[in-house]
Motif scaffolding. Structure first.
Motif, PDB file in Angstrom:
ATOM      1  N   ASP A   1       0.854  -1.189   0.000  1.00 14.31           N
ATOM      2  CA  ASP A   1       0.000   0.000   0.000  1.00 14.31           C
ATOM      3  C   ASP A   1       0.889   1.239   0.000  1.00 14.31           C
ATOM      4  N   TYR A   2       0.703   2.065  -1.029  1.00 16.88           N
ATOM      5  CA  TYR A   2       1.496   3.282  -1.200  1.00 16.88           C
ATOM      6  C   TYR A   2       0.604   4.480  -0.904  1.00 16.88           C
ATOM      7  N   TYR A   3       0.898   5.177   0.175  1.00 17.95           N
ATOM      8  CA  TYR A   3       0.159   6.372   0.578  1.00 17.95           C
ATOM      9  C   TYR A   3       0.949   7.591   0.123  1.00 17.95           C
ATOM     10  N   THR A   4       0.313   8.490  -0.636  1.00 21.02           N
ATOM     11  CA  THR A   4       1.044   9.678  -1.072  1.00 21.02           C
ATOM     12  C   THR A   4       0.875  10.820  -0.090  1.00 21.02           C
ATOM     13  N   ARG A   5      -0.382  11.176   0.199  1.00 20.30           N
ATOM     14  CA  ARG A   5      -0.620  12.272   1.140  1.00 20.30           C
ATOM     15  C   ARG A   5      -2.104  12.361   1.453  1.00 20.30           C
ATOM     16  N   LEU A   6      -2.402  13.218   2.433  1.00 24.44           N
ATOM     17  CA  LEU A   6      -3.781  13.490   2.786  1.00 24.44           C
ATOM     18  C   LEU A   6      -4.467  14.118   1.586  1.00 24.44           C
ATOM     19  N   ARG A   7      -5.654  13.633   1.256  1.00 27.05           N
ATOM     20  CA  ARG A   7      -6.357  14.105   0.059  1.00 27.05           C
ATOM     21  C   ARG A   7      -6.650  15.601   0.175  1.00 27.05           C
ATOM     22  N   SER A   8      -6.319  16.346  -0.904  1.00 28.31           N
ATOM     23  CA  SER A   8      -6.590  17.789  -0.905  1.00 28.31           C
ATOM     24  C   SER A   8      -7.033  18.228  -2.293  1.00 28.31           C
ATOM     25  N   SER A   9      -6.103  18.616  -3.139  1.00 30.60           N
ATOM     26  CA  SER A   9      -6.415  19.046  -4.506  1.00 30.60           C
ATOM     27  C   SER A   9      -6.216  17.855  -5.445  1.00 30.60           C
ATOM     28  N   ILE A  10      -7.259  17.471  -6.164  1.00 31.92           N
ATOM     29  CA  ILE A  10      -7.196  16.266  -7.010  1.00 31.92           C
ATOM     30  C   ILE A  10      -6.053  16.341  -8.021  1.00 31.92           C
ATOM     31  N   GLY A  11      -5.812  17.508  -8.599  1.00 25.56           N
ATOM     32  CA  GLY A  11      -4.729  17.642  -9.576  1.00 25.56           C
ATOM     33  C   GLY A  11      -3.366  17.414  -8.952  1.00 25.56           C
ATOM     34  N   ASP A  12      -3.109  18.050  -7.808  1.00 22.66           N
ATOM     35  CA  ASP A  12      -1.834  17.866  -7.111  1.00 22.66           C
ATOM     36  C   ASP A  12      -1.696  16.441  -6.589  1.00 22.66           C
ATOM     37  N   ASP A  13      -2.809  15.904  -6.069  1.00 26.83           N
ATOM     38  CA  ASP A  13      -2.797  14.527  -5.557  1.00 26.83           C
ATOM     39  C   ASP A  13      -2.424  13.544  -6.666  1.00 26.83           C
ATOM     40  N   MET A  14      -3.050  13.688  -7.816  1.00 29.51           N
ATOM     41  CA  MET A  14      -2.818  12.753  -8.914  1.00 29.51           C
ATOM     42  C   MET A  14      -1.407  12.893  -9.489  1.00 29.51           C
ATOM     43  N   ALA A  15      -0.886  14.103  -9.553  1.00 29.16           N
ATOM     44  CA  ALA A  15       0.477  14.295 -10.065  1.00 29.16           C
ATOM     45  C   ALA A  15       1.481  13.556  -9.182  1.00 29.16           C
ATOM     46  N   LEU A  16       1.347  13.705  -7.860  1.00 27.32           N
ATOM     47  CA  LEU A  16       2.248  13.017  -6.936  1.00 27.32           C
ATOM     48  C   LEU A  16       2.046  11.507  -7.012  1.00 27.32           C
ATOM     49  N   LEU A  17       0.801  11.082  -7.100  1.00 24.12           N
ATOM     50  CA  LEU A  17       0.488   9.654  -7.156  1.00 24.12           C
ATOM     51  C   LEU A  17       1.072   9.000  -8.412  1.00 24.12           C
ATOM     52  N   ILE A  18       0.864   9.618  -9.564  1.00 24.14           N
ATOM     53  CA  ILE A  18       1.336   9.040 -10.829  1.00 24.14           C
ATOM     54  C   ILE A  18       2.866   8.941 -10.835  1.00 24.14           C
ATOM     55  N   ASP A  19       3.545   9.959 -10.320  1.00 22.48           N
ATOM     56  CA  ASP A  19       5.010   9.893 -10.247  1.00 22.48           C
ATOM     57  C   ASP A  19       5.450   8.734  -9.360  1.00 22.48           C
ATOM     58  N   GLY A  20       4.786   8.554  -8.222  1.00 16.12           N
ATOM     59  CA  GLY A  20       5.128   7.455  -7.317  1.00 16.12           C
ATOM     60  C   GLY A  20       4.854   6.092  -7.931  1.00 16.12           C
ATOM     61  N   ILE A  21       3.705   5.966  -8.592  1.00 15.10           N
ATOM     62  CA  ILE A  21       3.362   4.696  -9.246  1.00 15.10           C
ATOM     63  C   ILE A  21       4.405   4.363 -10.313  1.00 15.10           C
ATOM     64  N   ASP A  22       4.778   5.351 -11.112  1.00 10.18           N
ATOM     65  CA  ASP A  22       5.787   5.105 -12.150  1.00 10.18           C
ATOM     66  C   ASP A  22       7.123   4.669 -11.544  1.00 10.18           C
TER      67      ASP A  22
END
Length: 148
Positions: free
Chosen positions: A76-97
């Protein structure tokens, strides 16, 4: 039964994936906790397993039967507390890659630094983790191992 210990398998996955992303914490086993850091985090745990039946038709050499064990490990990869969907997804996609790149680099033995792993497959899905009445953006990686 496989000679691979679950503790060794999970620790091998934890130590390998911890190099993929800049995480504050990568935990497994008794180090798993309920608290959540403000930075990225990985939690690795064994989910389930099964064994093939040994039969006279499963051969490796000279008529010897082979029983392989299957074990599923979750990351389970946690990026951060949910806030701005655009910022959340950018960080998430980089981590997934980054995690995908590490998983794809596991192309020679011993896989994940753990002897006894025959092969593995993996998949991921985006997840909103709910912890302590808060939502965290992340991804769940499912790793299916064949053990000898």
């Amino acid at each position: 039964m496989s000679d691979v210990l679950l503790r060794d398998l999970v620790e091998g996955v934890r130590s390998t994936l911890a190099t993929a992303v800049e995480v504050e914490r990568a935990t497994a086993h008794e180090a798993l906790t309920e608290d959540m850091p403000d930075a990225q985090m990985l939690e690795i745990y064994a989910e389930e397993g099964s064994a093939d039946p040994t039969t006279k038709t499963d051969r490796t050499t000279f008529g010897g039967g082979l029983r392989q064990e299957r074990c599923q490990v979750m990351a389970d990869y946690y990026t951060r507390l949910r806030s701005s969907i655009g910022d959340d997804m950018a960080l998430l996609i980089d981590g997934i890659d980054s995690i995908r790149a590490v998983l794809n680099s596991q192309d020679h033995q011993p896989l994940f630094g753990t002897a006894g792993i025959v092969s593995f497959t993996w998949s991921w899905q985006r997840v909103i983790f709910e912890r302590a009445s808060k939502s965290y953006v992340g991804a769940r990686f499912t790793l299916d191992f064949r053990l000898k």
